[in-house]
Design a protein around this motif. Structure first.
Motif, PDB file in Angstrom:
ATOM      1  N   ALA A 258       0.827  -1.209   0.000  1.00  0.00           N
ATOM      2  CA  ALA A 258       0.000   0.000   0.000  1.00  0.00           C
ATOM      3  C   ALA A 258       0.859   1.257   0.000  1.00  0.00           C
ATOM      4  N   THR A 259       1.864   1.282  -0.849  1.00  0.00           N
ATOM      5  CA  THR A 259       2.720   2.451  -0.962  1.00  0.00           C
ATOM      6  C   THR A 259       2.290   3.289  -2.157  1.00  0.00           C
ATOM      7  N   THR A 260       2.872   4.467  -2.269  1.00  0.00           N
ATOM      8  CA  THR A 260       2.537   5.388  -3.344  1.00  0.00           C
ATOM      9  C   THR A 260       2.691   4.726  -4.714  1.00  0.00           C
ATOM     10  N   GLY A 261       1.645   4.839  -5.537  1.00  0.00           N
ATOM     11  CA  GLY A 261       1.701   4.306  -6.891  1.00  0.00           C
ATOM     12  C   GLY A 261       1.209   2.878  -7.030  1.00  0.00           C
ATOM     13  N   THR A 262       0.882   2.222  -5.913  1.00  0.00           N
ATOM     14  CA  THR A 262       0.401   0.844  -5.974  1.00  0.00           C
ATOM     15  C   THR A 262      -1.131   0.815  -5.942  1.00  0.00           C
ATOM     16  N   LYS A 263      -1.684  -0.346  -6.309  1.00  0.00           N
ATOM     17  CA  LYS A 263      -3.133  -0.514  -6.291  1.00  0.00           C
ATOM     18  C   LYS A 263      -3.636  -0.565  -4.852  1.00  0.00           C
ATOM     19  N   THR A 376      -2.857   8.397  10.327  1.00  0.00           N
ATOM     20  CA  THR A 376      -2.299   8.195   8.995  1.00  0.00           C
ATOM     21  C   THR A 376      -3.421   8.412   7.989  1.00  0.00           C
ATOM     22  N   LYS A 377      -3.135   9.155   6.943  1.00  0.00           N
ATOM     23  CA  LYS A 377      -4.124   9.406   5.892  1.00  0.00           C
ATOM     24  C   LYS A 377      -3.558   8.906   4.570  1.00  0.00           C
ATOM     25  N   ILE A 378      -4.404   8.222   3.808  1.00  0.00           N
ATOM     26  CA  ILE A 378      -3.993   7.662   2.525  1.00  0.00           C
ATOM     27  C   ILE A 378      -4.989   8.096   1.456  1.00  0.00           C
ATOM     28  N   LEU A 379      -4.483   8.756   0.410  1.00  0.00           N
ATOM     29  CA  LEU A 379      -5.345   9.262  -0.654  1.00  0.00           C
ATOM     30  C   LEU A 379      -5.306   8.306  -1.848  1.00  0.00           C
ATOM     31  N   ILE A 380      -6.502   7.920  -2.338  1.00  0.00           N
ATOM     32  CA  ILE A 380      -6.651   6.994  -3.466  1.00  0.00           C
ATOM     33  C   ILE A 380      -7.299   7.739  -4.627  1.00  0.00           C
ATOM     34  N   ASP A 381      -6.763   7.551  -5.841  1.00  0.00           N
ATOM     35  CA  ASP A 381      -7.309   8.281  -6.997  1.00  0.00           C
ATOM     36  C   ASP A 381      -8.513   7.548  -7.602  1.00  0.00           C
ATOM     37  N   PRO A 382      -9.179   8.131  -8.586  1.00  0.00           N
ATOM     38  CA  PRO A 382     -10.387   7.513  -9.154  1.00  0.00           C
ATOM     39  C   PRO A 382     -10.162   6.147  -9.789  1.00  0.00           C
ATOM     40  N   ASN A 383      -8.908   5.815 -10.120  1.00  0.00           N
ATOM     41  CA  ASN A 383      -8.600   4.514 -10.705  1.00  0.00           C
ATOM     42  C   ASN A 383      -8.181   3.487  -9.656  1.00  0.00           C
ATOM     43  N   GLY A 384      -8.268   3.867  -8.392  1.00  0.00           N
ATOM     44  CA  GLY A 384      -7.929   2.930  -7.335  1.00  0.00           C
ATOM     45  C   GLY A 384      -6.441   2.837  -7.042  1.00  0.00           C
ATOM     46  N   ILE A 385      -5.667   3.851  -7.464  1.00  0.00           N
ATOM     47  CA  ILE A 385      -4.224   3.880  -7.227  1.00  0.00           C
ATOM     48  C   ILE A 385      -3.921   4.824  -6.064  1.00  0.00           C
TER      49      ILE A 385
END
Length: 406
Positions: A258-263, A376-385
């Motif tokens: 669950a790092t930056t750039g992963t699904k 901790t906050k994690i932002l997910i984009d519209p494509n689930g990345i």
């Protein structure tokens, strides 16, 4: 730099500052000699826990006329723990000893008192000079945090003992001790956050040092994965190939989840705070901010007014927030916190610690996202990345503005 800070593991973090890392067997390297010396008129005996050519060992030294002398060899730079005893009555921590760390590295290392004979300065070699300068710059933290943690750990321990006592297990007393522990936890927060920022500044000021490798490994759960990667890449080949460097790389490889750039891992819950089913997959096409928090986490709660502002600003533009709380064992406190902080305007679920699905898979969302610190906050984009992981609200604010101002 994405600063991460845990209100959950403050006592663990604080303790780790003073416990030296026990290093595993290292590849054969050319041995070097290091020499420790100092004058301590009130010290009778010293213990040194350190690595030698044959591995980890403990040596003891009797001081003559207050003179401390110790010489040994090592195969790579590592950290030794030294304990100075004012009484020769066995190695028992009773207020009559001073404990500190020393970098085992080639050269003559000088030890001396400072701060009214309560702390020891370690100088004469590169990493020890960096470490002592850093420690002296954080004396206010040391003086403030020790009594707070004495109380915090006392109340944690009292609650622990009561839970183990099946006969005299008093729920009201346990709740009282836990409440007091949370109080001291909140008192510790600003001091530990200050120390953390100071440590990160020292790490970035000394990129190619064993000091940086040692403290990065010790605080690796509190530093963002991107920052750890950056720090590791700047260490240089010598330190990267050392035990410290290999430990950092192993931690990076084992926690590359669950790092930056992963699904973004998918999850669903049969009942959110309002009893309705919630599934991350249903939010495809929107930006989703996962907010990992807890009712007992002071910095989490303190950030809620700002979260409300950001939600009101960007929700109509496509931002959704899902709060994931570490309150599985205190659902009442979770619901009360949501109500009191007026954050029921977005979705809320529990992390489901210890829960398994029908196939025996772990349903813990915090584990799924490799979250060990709150908030901790994690932002997910519209494509689930995954766009990024955040502890720094300013960095999150800049990211949201960049996305929604287009």
């Amino acid at each position: 730099m994405n600063n991460r800070f845990s209100c959950k593991y403050l006592n663990v973090i604080f303790t780790s500052i003073f416990i030296s890392v026990i290093f595993t067997q290292v590849d054969a390297q050319k041995a070097f000699t290091y020499h420790l010396s100092g004058t301590f008129p009130d010290i009778k005996k010293a213990y040194i826990d350190h690595t030698g050519p044959q591995g980890w060992k403990t040596d003891s030294v009797f001081l003559k006329d207050g003179k401390f002398e110790f010489t040994d060899t090592a195969r790579e730079v590592s950290v030794a723990s030294v304990e100075l005893l004012r009484r020769d009555d066995g190695r028992i921590f009773n207020g009559g000893s001073i404990q500190f760390n020393v970098f085992q590295e080639p050269g003559n290392i000088s030890l001396s008192y400072y701060d009214h004979n309560k702390e020891v300065s370690v100088t004469g070699t590169p990493n020890n000079d960096i470490s002592t300068k850093f420690n002296k710059g954080n004396e206010d933290y040391e003086n403030a945090i020790r009594p707070i943690y004495d109380s915090l750990n006392t109340y944690h321990y009292k609650a622990f003992l009561l839970r183990k006592d099946t006969i005299n297990n008093n729920a009201d007393s346990i709740a009282y001790f836990e409440k007091e522990a949370r109080h001291y936890d909140s008192l510790a927060h600003p001091w530990t956050l200050k120390f953390y920022h100071s440590l990160m500044n020292a790490i970035y000021a000394n990129p190619k040092s064993y000091f940086t490798a040692h403290y990065t490994k010790g605080w690796i759960d509190e530093i963002s994965q991107d920052s750890v990667k950056e720090i590791y890449n700047n260490l240089g080949p010598e330190i990267q190939n050392s035990t410290m460097g290999k430990d950092i790389l192993n931690s990076l490889n084992s926690s590359n989840v669950a790092t930056t750039g992963t699904k973004a891992p998918l999850f669903e819950d049969d009942a959110d705070i309002n009893g309705k089913k919630l599934a991350l997959a249903d939010y495809k096409g929107k930006y989703v901010l996962l907010d990992f928090w807890a009712s007992w986490c002071s910095p989490c709660r303190e950030g809620n007014p700002h979260m409300i502002e950001q939600y009101n600003k960007y929700h109509s533009k496509g931002l959704e927030i899902i709060g994931i709380s570490d309150d599985d064992n205190n659902i009442g406190a979770w619901k009360n916190a949501v109500k009191k902080d007026n954050i029921g305007i977005w979705k809320h679920i529990l992390r489901r610690a210890g829960k398994m699905d029908a196939k025996g898979n772990d349903k813990d969302v915090s584990k799924l996202y490799n979250v060990s610190a709150y908030p901790t906050k994690i932002l997910i984009d519209p494509n689930g990345i995954i766009v990024d992981r955040f502890m720094d609200d300013k960095k999150l604010d800049n990211q949201l503005e960049s996305i929604f101002s287009k």
